[in-house]
Write a protein that holds these residues in place. Structure first.
Motif, PDB file in Angstrom:
ATOM      1  N   SER A  96       0.833  -1.195   0.000  1.00  0.00           N
ATOM      2  CA  SER A  96       0.000   0.000   0.000  1.00  0.00           C
ATOM      3  C   SER A  96       0.865   1.242   0.000  1.00  0.00           C
ATOM      4  O   SER A  96       1.866   1.322   0.691  1.00  0.00           O
ATOM      5  CB  SER A  96      -0.934   0.000   1.205  1.00  0.00           C
ATOM      6  N   GLU A 107     -13.968  -4.164  -5.682  1.00  0.00           N
ATOM      7  CA  GLU A 107     -13.211  -4.726  -4.563  1.00  0.00           C
ATOM      8  C   GLU A 107     -11.950  -5.427  -5.053  1.00  0.00           C
ATOM      9  O   GLU A 107     -10.896  -5.319  -4.426  1.00  0.00           O
ATOM     10  CB  GLU A 107     -14.076  -5.695  -3.774  1.00  0.00           C
ATOM     11  N   ALA A 108     -12.043  -6.143  -6.166  1.00  0.00           N
ATOM     12  CA  ALA A 108     -10.870  -6.827  -6.715  1.00  0.00           C
ATOM     13  C   ALA A 108      -9.804  -5.817  -7.141  1.00  0.00           C
ATOM     14  O   ALA A 108      -8.608  -6.043  -6.918  1.00  0.00           O
ATOM     15  CB  ALA A 108     -11.277  -7.696  -7.901  1.00  0.00           C
ATOM     16  N   ARG A 118      -8.130  -4.507  -3.925  1.00  0.00           N
ATOM     17  CA  ARG A 118      -7.223  -5.507  -3.345  1.00  0.00           C
ATOM     18  C   ARG A 118      -5.966  -5.672  -4.187  1.00  0.00           C
ATOM     19  O   ARG A 118      -4.860  -5.802  -3.655  1.00  0.00           O
ATOM     20  CB  ARG A 118      -7.947  -6.841  -3.211  1.00  0.00           C
ATOM     21  N   GLY A 131      -3.622  -2.766  -3.513  1.00  0.00           N
ATOM     22  CA  GLY A 131      -3.278  -2.509  -2.121  1.00  0.00           C
ATOM     23  C   GLY A 131      -3.962  -1.284  -1.547  1.00  0.00           C
ATOM     24  O   GLY A 131      -3.385  -0.566  -0.737  1.00  0.00           O
ATOM     25  N   ALA A 181      -6.811   0.337   0.796  1.00  0.00           N
ATOM     26  CA  ALA A 181      -7.778   0.063   1.858  1.00  0.00           C
ATOM     27  C   ALA A 181      -9.123   0.648   1.425  1.00  0.00           C
ATOM     28  O   ALA A 181      -9.177   1.750   0.895  1.00  0.00           O
ATOM     29  CB  ALA A 181      -7.322   0.700   3.157  1.00  0.00           C
ATOM     30  N   TYR A 182     -10.205  -0.096   1.635  1.00  0.00           N
ATOM     31  CA  TYR A 182     -11.498   0.354   1.147  1.00  0.00           C
ATOM     32  C   TYR A 182     -12.608   0.014   2.121  1.00  0.00           C
ATOM     33  O   TYR A 182     -12.478  -0.867   2.959  1.00  0.00           O
ATOM     34  CB  TYR A 182     -11.816  -0.238  -0.228  1.00  0.00           C
TER      35      TYR A 182
END
Length: 108
Positions: free
Chosen positions: A2, A67-68, A71, A74, A76-77
């Motif tokens: 991230s 969402e993919a 991810r 990196g 954050a959600y």
């Protein structure tokens, strides 16, 4: 992996107050939360910040795709729940104003 501590928001866009249909409300958006406050520019008098991520809006066809993406990069959600849909409004017929035995008051 991230880059920053910026949190992204994944949500379904709400319907505009200026429209009655459901156009542009089917997909999902990924938007970043502002990571720094906006400051007044003394030269121009405009508000701004050095945060360029706040300008980014990514659109996806499904929540899973958003969402993919988060991810894989990196990020954050948080996923915002879809508000419940209101029931469809039943269109009224002008002839119902003159129907025998109606329970509603006279409309005009």
């Amino acid at each position: 992996m991230s880059r920053d501590a910026a949190i992204a928001r994944i949500h379904s866009p709400p319907r505009s107050a200026m429209q009655s249909g459901r156009a542009k409300t089917e997909g999902w958006l990924l938007e970043f939360a502002p990571s720094e406050s906006r400051k007044l520019d003394p030269l121009t008098g405009w508000f701004g910040s050095g945060d360029t991520r706040a300008q980014v809006r990514l659109s996806f066809s499904t929540r899973e795709a958003a969402e993919a993406y988060a991810r894989a990069n990196g990020i954050a959600y948080e996923v915002e729940a879809v508000p419940p849909q209101k029931a469809e409004i039943k269109p009224k017929v002008y002839a119902d104003n003159f129907r025998y035995g109606r329970a509603e008051n006279w409309t005009h």
